[in-house]
Design an enzyme around this catalytic site. Structure first.
Site, short mmCIF file in Angstrom:
data_model
loop_
_atom_site.label_atom_id
_atom_site.label_comp_id
_atom_site.label_asym_id
_atom_site.label_seq_id
_atom_site.Cartn_x
_atom_site.Cartn_y
_atom_site.Cartn_z
N THR A 25 -26.59 0.04 -28.60
CA THR A 25 -25.96 -0.27 -27.31
C THR A 25 -26.03 0.93 -26.36
O THR A 25 -26.36 0.79 -25.18
CB THR A 25 -24.51 -0.74 -27.53
N GLU A 63 0.90 3.90 1.86
CA GLU A 63 1.41 4.31 3.17
C GLU A 63 2.64 3.48 3.54
O GLU A 63 3.63 4.01 4.06
CB GLU A 63 0.36 4.10 4.28
N ARG A 101 -3.39 2.68 -28.20
CA ARG A 101 -2.21 2.82 -29.06
C ARG A 101 -1.80 4.27 -29.29
O ARG A 101 -0.70 4.55 -29.74
CB ARG A 101 -2.42 2.08 -30.39
N ALA A 158 -19.32 9.85 -29.51
CA ALA A 158 -18.71 10.90 -30.34
C ALA A 158 -19.74 11.23 -31.41
O ALA A 158 -20.13 10.37 -32.20
CB ALA A 158 -17.42 10.40 -30.98
N HIS A 197 0.83 -1.20 0.00
CA HIS A 197 0.00 0.00 0.00
C HIS A 197 0.87 1.26 0.00
O HIS A 197 2.04 1.21 0.39
CB HIS A 197 -0.93 -0.03 1.21
N GLU A 220 -18.78 1.88 -25.72
CA GLU A 220 -18.24 2.63 -26.87
C GLU A 220 -19.14 2.59 -28.11
O GLU A 220 -18.75 3.04 -29.18
CB GLU A 220 -16.85 2.09 -27.21
C1 AOF Z 1 -4.79 -0.57 -1.93
N1 AOF Z 1 -3.74 0.30 -1.93
O1 AOF Z 1 -2.55 1.93 -1.02
C2 AOF Z 1 -4.52 1.27 0.08
C3 AOF Z 1 -5.64 0.37 0.06
O2 AOF Z 1 -5.83 -6.64 -0.85
P1 AOF Z 1 -5.05 -5.52 -0.24
O3 AOF Z 1 -4.23 -5.97 0.93
O4 AOF Z 1 -4.21 -4.77 -1.24
O5 AOF Z 1 -6.10 -4.50 0.39
C4 AOF Z 1 -7.01 -3.80 -0.40
C5 AOF Z 1 -7.85 -2.85 0.45
O6 AOF Z 1 -7.05 -2.00 1.25
C6 AOF Z 1 -8.69 -1.90 -0.40
O7 AOF Z 1 -9.91 -2.47 -0.72
C7 AOF Z 1 -8.84 -0.68 0.48
O8 AOF Z 1 -9.97 -0.85 1.32
C8 AOF Z 1 -7.59 -0.68 1.35
N2 AOF Z 1 -6.60 0.40 1.03
N3 AOF Z 1 -5.72 -0.51 -0.96
O9 AOF Z 1 -4.92 -1.38 -2.83
C9 AOF Z 1 -3.54 1.20 -0.96
N4 AOF Z 1 -4.34 2.17 1.04
ZN ZN Z 2 -3.31 -0.25 3.73
#
Ligand code: AOF
Ligand code: ZN
Length: 357
Positions: free
Chosen positions: A300, A52, A208, A155, A50, A295
């Site tokens: 559709t 963080e 592309r 479009a 993640h 699209e």
């Molecule tokens: C992310 N990226 O930077 C943050 C997320 O399957 P995991 O462990 O990657 O967890 C996914 C969940 O974590 C996602 O549904 C969301 O609620 C939380 N935050 N997810 O992919 C990140 N901070």
């Molecule tokens: Zn997280």
């Protein structure tokens, strides 16, 4: 002001992974101490650390006493791929956490903020909240509804025509608008067209005109009678072409398509529609498709709009007036739309509409 500046940077970092993290959110994060930027991180691809965690790992021991900025509430749940971020943040000695949006994931939904506060960390939320929500509109929709966010993209000429003559393709928009469509394709998980569009226009439906990755290409071919020489059946990534068809069609043709690597799915009908839109959206949700771009063509567009099975409408208007040909939207529909943004792209205009709620 400082908060907004750093949050904008989080959005920028998050956007670097456009098209690569779905169905998870786009997340950027950074650490600041005494007005100095200490580290940055973003969620790079599905299943990777993640944002963080990236920022904290990069800062190492310097994390202590920092403010952590992140566009999404840090996660606190454990039933998933990566370790939760909240204990990592607490353990690193972060002083304050600043976020844009709460995480609507039912497993988080305020729990992350609560645990941070219980640990004595100050949490400020709601910085540039609307921008944050727009950035992660696919994730926010999917995590609560389990169906994809649907955008209808048209479009057309000023008099609402998508071609000057039935059965023939007409170029409507210029290169800037086309490039923009490729940007959209790069950000959506899947694009969808009807069989007439494949038969008449023979589109590639890939990316592309910019650097990016191809979406999944879905064609609705109810009776399974499209010629097999069409470009989407002969691409370099055939597993990304998905044919949606009705039940009990030509088994030999299905086998031929499957042998070439194309995926074929048979659907139940739904009243007037040979393939029910609700069935399609439910199925795509089960495949973790969080966003879908419609699209064409007119039939559709009309199906999705009149069934009110869409979230956004994008219209590229070219300064052309045909006064004949095929109209993009074939029937009136009830949904009230509000203009969301207007942009000039070369000689064309792009207008985004969202539903009035
Ligand atoms: C992310 N990226 O930077 C943050 C997320 O399957 P995991 O462990 O990657 O967890 C996914 C969940 O974590 C996602 O549904 C969301 O609620 C939380 N935050 N997810 O992919 C990140 N901070
Ligand atoms: Zn997280």
């Amino acid at each position: 002001m400082e908060h907004e500046k750093y949050m904008r940077r989080c959005f920028e970092l998050a956007r670097r992974a456009t098209g690569l993290v779905s169905p998870n959110p786009l997340v950027g994060s950074l650490l600041v101490k005494d007005g100095n930027l200490i580290s940055e991180g973003w969620h790079r691809e599905f299943g990777s650390p993640h944002a963080e965690a990236e920022a904290l790992n990069q800062a190492g021991a310097e994390s202590a006493g920092c403010d952590l900025y992140c566009n999404l509430e840090p996660c606190s749940h454990t039933n998933k791929k990566t370790p939760p971020c909240v204990p990592h943040i607490i353990g690193s000695g972060i002083k304050r956490v600043v976020i844009s949006n709460r995480d609507p994931n039912p497993d988080v939904n305020g729990e992350g903020i609560l645990k941070l506060r219980e640990a004595g960390i100050e949490v400020i939320e709601g910085i540039l909240e609307d921008e944050g929500r727009e950035l992660n509109k696919f994730f926010f929709h999917f995590i609560t509804k389990r169906t994809p966010y649907v955008t209808v993209k048209i479009a057309q000429t000023l008099d609402g025509k998508i071609t000057s003559c039935e059965g023939k393709q007409t170029r409507i928009t210029g290169v800037d608008a086309l490039r923009d469509v490729h940007k959209l394709r790069n950000s959506y998980d899947a694009v969808l067209v009807g069989s007439k569009t494949v038969s008449i226009d023979d589109p590639q439906l890939n990316v592309r005109r910019i650097n990016g990755r191809n979406p999944i290409r879905i064609v609705l071919d109810c009776e399974l009678n499209l010629p097999l020489d069409r470009k989407i059946f002969n691409s370099r990534d055939p597993e990304k072409t998905w044919v949606f068809t009705g039940k009990n069609n030509d088994a030999e043709r299905i086998e031929k398509l499957k042998a070439s690597g194309v995926r074929v799915f048979e659907f139940d009908s739904d009243g007037a529609n040979c393939i029910g839109i609700c069935h399609i959206l439910k199925f795509l949700g089960e495949q973790n498709i969080a966003s879908l771009l419609i699209e064409g063509g007119a039939g559709t567009f009309t199906k999705f709009l009149s069934a009110n099975q869409f979230d956004e409408l994008i219209v590229y208007h070219a300064p052309l007036f045909f006064a004949r040909g095929v109209t993009a939207i074939l029937e009136p529909f009830e949904t009230v739309l509000k203009p969301w943004s207007v942009r000039i792209l070369g000689k064309d205009t792009k207008t985004v509409f969202k539903k009035e709620n």
